[in-house]
Motif scaffolding. Sequence first.
Motif, PDB file in Angstrom:
ATOM      1  N   ALA A  27     -30.119  -0.262  67.833  1.00 38.56           N
ATOM      2  CA  ALA A  27     -30.517   1.025  67.275  1.00 38.56           C
ATOM      3  C   ALA A  27     -29.317   1.761  66.678  1.00 38.56           C
ATOM      4  CB  ALA A  27     -31.176   1.880  68.355  1.00 38.56           C
ATOM      5  N   PHE A  28     -28.189   1.698  67.378  1.00 36.38           N
ATOM      6  CA  PHE A  28     -26.976   2.367  66.888  1.00 36.38           C
ATOM      7  C   PHE A  28     -26.501   1.740  65.585  1.00 36.38           C
ATOM      8  CE2 PHE A  28     -22.331   2.493  66.630  1.00 36.38           C
ATOM      9  CZ  PHE A  28     -22.132   3.865  66.596  1.00 36.38           C
ATOM     10  N   PHE A  29     -26.507   0.414  65.501  1.00 42.63           N
ATOM     11  CA  PHE A  29     -26.037  -0.266  64.296  1.00 42.63           C
ATOM     12  C   PHE A  29     -26.962   0.026  63.121  1.00 42.63           C
ATOM     13  CE2 PHE A  29     -24.706  -3.578  61.455  1.00 42.63           C
ATOM     14  CZ  PHE A  29     -23.362  -3.766  61.765  1.00 42.63           C
ATOM     15  N   GLN A  30     -28.258   0.104  63.402  1.00 38.20           N
ATOM     16  CA  GLN A  30     -29.200   0.400  62.329  1.00 38.20           C
ATOM     17  C   GLN A  30     -28.981   1.808  61.781  1.00 38.20           C
ATOM     18  OE1 GLN A  30     -32.928  -0.423  64.272  1.00 38.20           O
ATOM     19  NE2 GLN A  30     -32.974  -2.542  63.576  1.00 38.20           N
ATOM     20  N   ARG A  31     -28.512   2.707  62.649  1.00 34.61           N
ATOM     21  CA  ARG A  31     -28.306   4.090  62.234  1.00 34.61           C
ATOM     22  C   ARG A  31     -26.950   4.300  61.569  1.00 34.61           C
ATOM     23  NH1 ARG A  31     -29.278   9.361  66.125  1.00 34.61           N
ATOM     24  NH2 ARG A  31     -28.897  10.958  64.545  1.00 34.61           N
ATOM     25  N   HIS A  32     -25.912   3.668  62.105  1.00 33.51           N
ATOM     26  CA  HIS A  32     -24.551   3.875  61.609  1.00 33.51           C
ATOM     27  C   HIS A  32     -23.944   2.598  61.033  1.00 33.51           C
ATOM     28  CE1 HIS A  32     -24.575   7.801  63.558  1.00 33.51           C
ATOM     29  NE2 HIS A  32     -24.992   7.207  64.662  1.00 33.51           N
ATOM     30  N   GLN A  86     -14.211 -10.949  60.301  1.00 34.05           N
ATOM     31  CA  GLN A  86     -14.781 -12.281  60.426  1.00 34.05           C
ATOM     32  C   GLN A  86     -16.191 -12.255  61.028  1.00 34.05           C
ATOM     33  OE1 GLN A  86     -11.800 -11.291  61.296  1.00 34.05           O
ATOM     34  NE2 GLN A  86     -10.248 -12.694  60.507  1.00 34.05           N
ATOM     35  N   ALA A  87     -16.472 -11.274  61.895  1.00 33.51           N
ATOM     36  CA  ALA A  87     -17.755 -11.243  62.609  1.00 33.51           C
ATOM     37  C   ALA A  87     -18.741 -10.240  62.029  1.00 33.51           C
ATOM     38  CB  ALA A  87     -17.506 -10.914  64.088  1.00 33.51           C
ATOM     39  N   ASN A  88     -18.326  -9.557  60.996  1.00 36.37           N
ATOM     40  CA  ASN A  88     -19.104  -8.468  60.426  1.00 36.37           C
ATOM     41  C   ASN A  88     -20.546  -8.862  60.096  1.00 36.37           C
ATOM     42  OD1 ASN A  88     -19.583  -5.946  59.293  1.00 36.37           O
ATOM     43  ND2 ASN A  88     -18.686  -6.478  57.328  1.00 36.37           N
ATOM     44  N   GLY A  89     -20.705  -9.916  59.321  1.00 37.78           N
ATOM     45  CA  GLY A  89     -22.040 -10.343  58.906  1.00 37.78           C
ATOM     46  C   GLY A  89     -22.880 -10.822  60.064  1.00 37.78           C
ATOM     47  N   ILE A  90     -22.269 -11.553  60.989  1.00 39.30           N
ATOM     48  CA  ILE A  90     -23.009 -12.061  62.147  1.00 39.30           C
ATOM     49  C   ILE A  90     -23.552 -10.918  62.984  1.00 39.30           C
ATOM     50  CG2 ILE A  90     -22.803 -13.389  64.289  1.00 39.30           C
ATOM     51  CD1 ILE A  90     -20.749 -15.147  62.853  1.00 39.30           C
ATOM     52  N   ILE A  91     -22.726  -9.882  63.221  1.00 41.79           N
ATOM     53  CA  ILE A  91     -23.172  -8.729  64.002  1.00 41.79           C
ATOM     54  C   ILE A  91     -24.320  -8.019  63.295  1.00 41.79           C
ATOM     55  CG2 ILE A  91     -22.503  -6.463  64.876  1.00 41.79           C
ATOM     56  CD1 ILE A  91     -19.692  -7.586  65.285  1.00 41.79           C
ATOM     57  N   ALA A  92     -24.168  -7.814  61.997  1.00 41.60           N
ATOM     58  CA  ALA A  92     -25.219  -7.128  61.240  1.00 41.60           C
ATOM     59  C   ALA A  92     -26.534  -7.905  61.283  1.00 41.60           C
ATOM     60  CB  ALA A  92     -24.779  -6.929  59.795  1.00 41.60           C
ATOM     61  N   GLY A  93     -26.447  -9.224  61.133  1.00 43.82           N
ATOM     62  CA  GLY A  93     -27.662 -10.039  61.188  1.00 43.82           C
ATOM     63  C   GLY A  93     -28.282 -10.058  62.561  1.00 43.82           C
ATOM     64  N   THR A  94     -27.452 -10.145  63.591  1.00 46.34           N
ATOM     65  CA  THR A  94     -27.950 -10.195  64.966  1.00 46.34           C
ATOM     66  C   THR A  94     -28.674  -8.913  65.344  1.00 46.34           C
ATOM     67  OG1 THR A  94     -26.159 -11.675  65.615  1.00 46.34           O
ATOM     68  CG2 THR A  94     -27.284 -10.517  67.385  1.00 46.34           C
ATOM     69  N   THR A  95     -28.131  -7.773  64.909  1.00 39.38           N
ATOM     70  CA  THR A  95     -28.730  -6.486  65.278  1.00 39.38           C
ATOM     71  C   THR A  95     -29.896  -6.096  64.373  1.00 39.38           C
ATOM     72  OG1 THR A  95     -27.051  -5.335  63.956  1.00 39.38           O
ATOM     73  CG2 THR A  95     -26.624  -5.590  66.309  1.00 39.38           C
ATOM     74  N   GLY A  96     -30.203  -6.935  63.390  1.00 41.99           N
ATOM     75  CA  GLY A  96     -31.386  -6.688  62.566  1.00 41.99           C
ATOM     76  C   GLY A  96     -31.191  -5.672  61.463  1.00 41.99           C
ATOM     77  N   MET A  97     -29.964  -5.444  61.038  1.00 40.82           N
ATOM     78  CA  MET A  97     -29.739  -4.512  59.933  1.00 40.82           C
ATOM     79  C   MET A  97     -30.424  -5.027  58.673  1.00 40.82           C
ATOM     80  SD  MET A  97     -26.063  -3.255  58.396  1.00 40.82           S
ATOM     81  CE  MET A  97     -25.965  -1.858  57.268  1.00 40.82           C
ATOM     82  N   ALA A  98     -31.082  -4.154  57.950  1.00 46.74           N
ATOM     83  CA  ALA A  98     -31.782  -4.555  56.727  1.00 46.74           C
ATOM     84  C   ALA A  98     -30.799  -5.196  55.747  1.00 46.74           C
ATOM     85  CB  ALA A  98     -32.449  -3.342  56.081  1.00 46.74           C
ATOM     86  N   TRP A  99     -31.218  -6.326  55.161  1.00 48.70           N
ATOM     87  CA  TRP A  99     -30.298  -7.083  54.314  1.00 48.70           C
ATOM     88  C   TRP A  99     -29.812  -6.282  53.121  1.00 48.70           C
ATOM     89  CZ3 TRP A  99     -30.841  -8.881  49.178  1.00 48.70           C
ATOM     90  CH2 TRP A  99     -29.773  -9.702  48.759  1.00 48.70           C
ATOM     91  N   HIS A 100     -30.692  -5.516  52.466  1.00 51.19           N
ATOM     92  CA  HIS A 100     -30.265  -4.779  51.278  1.00 51.19           C
ATOM     93  C   HIS A 100     -29.230  -3.713  51.626  1.00 51.19           C
ATOM     94  CE1 HIS A 100     -33.510  -2.168  52.821  1.00 51.19           C
ATOM     95  NE2 HIS A 100     -32.859  -1.191  52.217  1.00 51.19           N
ATOM     96  N   ARG A 101     -29.352  -3.101  52.823  1.00 47.92           N
ATOM     97  CA  ARG A 101     -28.340  -2.132  53.269  1.00 47.92           C
ATOM     98  C   ARG A 101     -27.023  -2.833  53.542  1.00 47.92           C
ATOM     99  NH1 ARG A 101     -28.278   0.990  57.974  1.00 47.92           N
ATOM    100  NH2 ARG A 101     -27.108   2.682  57.055  1.00 47.92           N
ATOM    101  N   PHE A 102     -27.120  -3.959  54.251  1.00 48.85           N
ATOM    102  CA  PHE A 102     -25.915  -4.721  54.550  1.00 48.85           C
ATOM    103  C   PHE A 102     -25.207  -5.140  53.271  1.00 48.85           C
ATOM    104  CE2 PHE A 102     -23.988  -8.955  54.930  1.00 48.85           C
ATOM    105  CZ  PHE A 102     -22.945  -8.650  55.786  1.00 48.85           C
ATOM    106  N   LEU A 103     -25.973  -5.633  52.314  1.00 45.32           N
ATOM    107  CA  LEU A 103     -25.390  -6.106  51.058  1.00 45.32           C
ATOM    108  C   LEU A 103     -24.654  -4.983  50.341  1.00 45.32           C
ATOM    109  CD1 LEU A 103     -25.086  -8.374  48.953  1.00 45.32           C
ATOM    110  CD2 LEU A 103     -27.257  -7.597  47.943  1.00 45.32           C
ATOM    111  N   ALA A 104     -25.259  -3.798  50.294  1.00 41.87           N
ATOM    112  CA  ALA A 104     -24.655  -2.679  49.575  1.00 41.87           C
ATOM    113  C   ALA A 104     -23.349  -2.230  50.229  1.00 41.87           C
ATOM    114  CB  ALA A 104     -25.643  -1.512  49.516  1.00 41.87           C
ATOM    115  N   PHE A 105     -23.373  -2.008  51.543  1.00 46.22           N
ATOM    116  CA  PHE A 105     -22.176  -1.523  52.228  1.00 46.22           C
ATOM    117  C   PHE A 105     -21.110  -2.613  52.325  1.00 46.22           C
ATOM    118  CE2 PHE A 105     -25.156   1.748  53.794  1.00 46.22           C
ATOM    119  CZ  PHE A 105     -24.400   2.867  53.510  1.00 46.22           C
ATOM    120  N   ASN A 106     -21.546  -3.861  52.446  1.00 43.42           N
ATOM    121  CA  ASN A 106     -20.603  -4.964  52.478  1.00 43.42           C
ATOM    122  C   ASN A 106     -19.891  -5.107  51.137  1.00 43.42           C
ATOM    123  OD1 ASN A 106     -20.538  -8.353  52.035  1.00 43.42           O
ATOM    124  ND2 ASN A 106     -19.495  -7.491  53.800  1.00 43.42           N
ATOM    125  N   ALA A 107     -20.637  -4.953  50.055  1.00 37.27           N
ATOM    126  CA  ALA A 107     -20.039  -5.023  48.722  1.00 37.27           C
ATOM    127  C   ALA A 107     -19.049  -3.877  48.524  1.00 37.27           C
ATOM    128  CB  ALA A 107     -21.127  -4.979  47.653  1.00 37.27           C
TER     129      ALA A 107
END
Length: 212
Positions: A106-111, A127-148
Amino acid sequence: MPPPLPGPLAPLAPLLGQYGYWAVGAIIFLEDFGVPAPGETILLAAGVYAGAGRLNIVAVAGIAFAAAVIGDNVGYVIGRTGGRAFVERWGKYLLLTPTRFEAAEAFFQRHGGKIVTVARFVEGLRQANGIIAGTTGMAWHRFLAFNALGAVLWVGLWSTLAYVAGSHITTVYDEIVRYQRYVLIGAGILVAALVVRHLVRRGRVNRTGEGP
Protein backbone atom coordinates in the motif's frame (compact mmCIF):
# COMPACT_ATOMS: atom_id res chain seq x y z
CA MET A 1 44.62 5.80 -28.68
CA PRO A 2 41.77 6.12 -26.18
CA PRO A 3 42.38 8.37 -23.15
CA PRO A 4 43.57 6.71 -19.93
CA LEU A 5 40.72 6.17 -17.49
CA PRO A 6 41.33 7.32 -13.91
CA GLY A 7 41.14 5.22 -10.75
CA PRO A 8 38.29 2.68 -10.56
CA LEU A 9 37.33 3.34 -14.19
CA ALA A 10 40.62 1.94 -15.52
CA PRO A 11 39.62 -1.79 -15.49
CA LEU A 12 36.82 -0.98 -17.95
CA ALA A 13 39.18 0.45 -20.57
CA PRO A 14 39.70 -2.82 -22.53
CA LEU A 15 35.97 -3.59 -22.56
CA LEU A 16 34.96 -0.10 -23.55
CA GLY A 17 37.78 0.21 -26.07
CA GLN A 18 36.81 -3.02 -27.83
CA TYR A 19 33.01 -2.94 -27.69
CA GLY A 20 32.20 0.76 -27.23
CA TYR A 21 28.47 1.46 -27.23
CA TRP A 22 27.63 -2.26 -26.98
CA ALA A 23 29.47 -2.45 -23.65
CA VAL A 24 27.61 0.58 -22.30
CA GLY A 25 24.20 -0.80 -23.24
CA ALA A 26 24.83 -4.38 -22.15
CA ILE A 27 26.30 -3.60 -18.73
CA ILE A 28 23.68 -1.02 -17.79
CA PHE A 29 20.92 -3.34 -19.00
CA LEU A 30 22.22 -6.26 -16.91
CA GLU A 31 22.71 -4.14 -13.79
CA ASP A 32 19.19 -2.79 -13.93
CA PHE A 33 17.45 -6.10 -13.35
CA GLY A 34 19.68 -7.30 -10.53
CA VAL A 35 22.81 -8.73 -12.18
CA PRO A 36 25.96 -7.45 -10.40
CA ALA A 37 27.52 -5.22 -13.06
CA PRO A 38 29.27 -1.82 -12.98
CA GLY A 39 26.55 0.14 -14.77
CA GLU A 40 27.26 3.52 -13.23
CA THR A 41 31.00 3.05 -13.63
CA ILE A 42 30.82 2.29 -17.33
CA LEU A 43 28.52 5.27 -17.86
CA LEU A 44 31.20 7.50 -16.30
CA ALA A 45 33.93 5.84 -18.38
CA ALA A 46 31.92 6.28 -21.58
CA GLY A 47 31.40 9.94 -20.73
CA VAL A 48 35.16 10.40 -20.38
CA TYR A 49 35.70 8.69 -23.74
CA ALA A 50 33.08 10.94 -25.31
CA GLY A 51 34.79 14.02 -23.89
CA ALA A 52 38.01 12.88 -25.57
CA GLY A 53 36.23 12.39 -28.89
CA ARG A 54 36.30 8.57 -28.85
CA LEU A 55 32.51 8.23 -28.52
CA ASN A 56 29.52 10.43 -29.25
CA ILE A 57 28.01 11.78 -26.02
CA VAL A 58 24.48 11.87 -27.47
CA ALA A 59 24.75 8.21 -28.49
CA VAL A 60 26.17 7.27 -25.07
CA ALA A 61 23.32 9.02 -23.27
CA GLY A 62 20.64 7.59 -25.57
CA ILE A 63 21.92 4.02 -25.30
CA ALA A 64 22.37 4.29 -21.52
CA PHE A 65 18.83 5.65 -21.11
CA ALA A 66 17.28 2.90 -23.25
CA ALA A 67 19.27 0.16 -21.50
CA ALA A 68 18.34 1.50 -18.06
CA VAL A 69 14.62 1.66 -18.81
CA ILE A 70 14.49 -1.73 -20.54
CA GLY A 71 16.55 -3.40 -17.80
CA ASP A 72 14.31 -2.06 -15.06
CA ASN A 73 11.24 -3.25 -16.97
CA VAL A 74 12.71 -6.75 -17.10
CA GLY A 75 13.09 -6.51 -13.32
CA TYR A 76 9.50 -5.33 -13.07
CA VAL A 77 8.28 -8.38 -14.99
CA ILE A 78 10.35 -10.66 -12.74
CA GLY A 79 8.83 -9.08 -9.65
CA ARG A 80 5.33 -9.05 -11.10
CA THR A 81 5.37 -12.72 -12.10
CA GLY A 82 7.43 -14.30 -9.33
CA GLY A 83 7.99 -11.81 -6.54
CA ARG A 84 4.76 -12.27 -4.63
CA ALA A 85 5.13 -16.06 -4.63
CA PHE A 86 8.64 -15.63 -3.27
CA VAL A 87 7.41 -13.38 -0.47
CA GLU A 88 4.56 -15.71 0.43
CA ARG A 89 6.91 -18.70 0.57
CA TRP A 90 10.05 -17.22 2.10
CA GLY A 91 8.96 -13.88 3.55
CA LYS A 92 8.42 -15.26 7.06
CA TYR A 93 12.10 -16.15 7.26
CA LEU A 94 12.89 -12.48 6.50
CA LEU A 95 10.34 -11.24 9.06
CA LEU A 96 8.15 -10.10 6.16
CA THR A 97 4.74 -11.37 7.26
CA PRO A 98 1.70 -11.10 4.97
CA THR A 99 0.44 -8.17 7.06
CA ARG A 100 3.73 -6.30 6.71
CA PHE A 101 3.88 -7.04 3.00
CA GLU A 102 0.36 -5.64 2.52
CA ALA A 103 1.39 -2.47 4.35
CA ALA A 104 4.53 -2.17 2.19
CA GLU A 105 2.47 -2.74 -0.93
CA ALA A 106 0.00 0.00 0.00
CA PHE A 107 2.84 2.39 0.85
CA PHE A 108 4.67 1.72 -2.42
CA GLN A 109 1.49 2.21 -4.41
CA ARG A 110 1.02 5.59 -2.73
CA HIS A 111 4.61 6.87 -2.73
CA GLY A 112 6.18 4.50 -5.26
CA GLY A 113 6.81 7.19 -7.86
CA LYS A 114 9.19 9.10 -5.60
CA ILE A 115 10.98 5.89 -4.61
CA VAL A 116 11.38 4.70 -8.21
CA THR A 117 12.86 8.04 -9.29
CA VAL A 118 15.29 8.43 -6.37
CA ALA A 119 16.30 4.74 -6.34
CA ARG A 120 18.22 5.24 -9.57
CA PHE A 121 20.92 7.10 -7.60
CA VAL A 122 21.17 4.59 -4.75
CA GLU A 123 23.47 1.59 -5.04
CA GLY A 124 21.49 -1.56 -4.29
CA LEU A 125 18.11 0.05 -4.88
CA ARG A 126 19.08 0.81 -8.48
CA GLN A 127 19.48 -2.91 -9.14
CA ALA A 128 16.32 -4.00 -7.27
CA ASN A 129 14.09 -1.10 -8.22
CA GLY A 130 12.02 -2.85 -10.89
CA ILE A 131 11.70 -6.09 -8.94
CA ILE A 132 10.35 -4.25 -5.88
CA ALA A 133 7.89 -2.27 -7.97
CA GLY A 134 6.64 -5.41 -9.71
CA THR A 135 6.40 -7.40 -6.49
CA THR A 136 4.35 -4.72 -4.73
CA GLY A 137 1.96 -4.44 -7.67
CA MET A 138 2.74 -0.89 -8.77
CA ALA A 139 0.87 -0.06 -11.97
CA TRP A 140 3.17 -0.56 -14.95
CA HIS A 141 2.41 2.78 -16.62
CA ARG A 142 3.26 4.64 -13.37
CA PHE A 143 6.43 2.65 -12.95
CA LEU A 144 7.44 3.30 -16.55
CA ALA A 145 6.92 7.06 -16.24
CA PHE A 146 8.81 7.54 -12.96
CA ASN A 147 11.50 5.06 -13.97
CA ALA A 148 12.08 6.95 -17.22
CA LEU A 149 12.30 10.21 -15.25
CA GLY A 150 14.90 8.69 -12.92
CA ALA A 151 16.85 7.33 -15.90
CA VAL A 152 16.88 10.73 -17.60
CA LEU A 153 18.22 12.41 -14.45
CA TRP A 154 20.76 9.66 -13.75
CA VAL A 155 22.12 9.42 -17.29
CA GLY A 156 22.05 13.18 -17.75
CA LEU A 157 23.97 13.87 -14.55
CA TRP A 158 26.77 11.31 -14.83
CA SER A 159 27.31 11.38 -18.58
CA THR A 160 27.46 15.19 -18.65
CA LEU A 161 29.79 15.41 -15.65
CA ALA A 162 32.12 12.76 -17.07
CA TYR A 163 32.09 14.45 -20.48
CA VAL A 164 33.04 17.81 -18.97
CA ALA A 165 35.35 16.66 -16.16
CA GLY A 166 37.32 14.11 -18.17
CA SER A 167 40.18 12.58 -16.19
CA HIS A 168 39.07 14.50 -13.09
CA ILE A 169 35.73 12.68 -12.95
CA THR A 170 36.64 10.38 -10.06
CA THR A 171 37.41 13.38 -7.83
CA VAL A 172 34.15 15.06 -8.82
CA TYR A 173 32.24 11.82 -8.39
CA ASP A 174 33.64 11.21 -4.90
CA GLU A 175 32.65 14.71 -3.81
CA ILE A 176 29.11 14.34 -5.13
CA VAL A 177 28.68 10.92 -3.50
CA ARG A 178 29.95 12.34 -0.19
CA TYR A 179 27.25 15.01 -0.15
CA GLN A 180 24.71 12.65 -1.67
CA ARG A 181 24.85 10.60 1.52
CA TYR A 182 23.44 13.50 3.51
CA VAL A 183 20.65 13.97 0.99
CA LEU A 184 19.83 10.26 1.15
CA ILE A 185 19.84 10.30 4.95
CA GLY A 186 17.34 13.14 4.84
CA ALA A 187 15.26 11.28 2.28
CA GLY A 188 15.40 8.15 4.46
CA ILE A 189 14.12 10.09 7.45
CA LEU A 190 11.30 11.49 5.33
CA VAL A 191 10.37 8.03 4.02
CA ALA A 192 10.43 6.61 7.55
CA ALA A 193 8.13 9.40 8.70
CA LEU A 194 5.74 8.66 5.84
CA VAL A 195 5.75 4.95 6.72
CA VAL A 196 4.97 5.70 10.36
CA ARG A 197 2.17 8.06 9.34
CA HIS A 198 0.75 5.45 6.98
CA LEU A 199 0.82 2.74 9.67
CA VAL A 200 -0.76 5.06 12.25
CA ARG A 201 -3.56 5.96 9.84
CA ARG A 202 -4.03 2.31 8.96
CA GLY A 203 -4.32 1.46 12.66
CA ARG A 204 -6.92 4.19 13.17
CA VAL A 205 -8.97 2.94 10.24
CA ASN A 206 -8.85 -0.62 11.57
CA ARG A 207 -9.95 0.48 15.04
CA THR A 208 -12.75 2.58 13.58
CA GLY A 209 -13.95 -0.38 11.56
CA GLU A 210 -14.11 -2.68 14.54
CA GLY A 211 -17.51 -3.42 15.95
CA PRO A 212 -18.53 -2.68 19.59
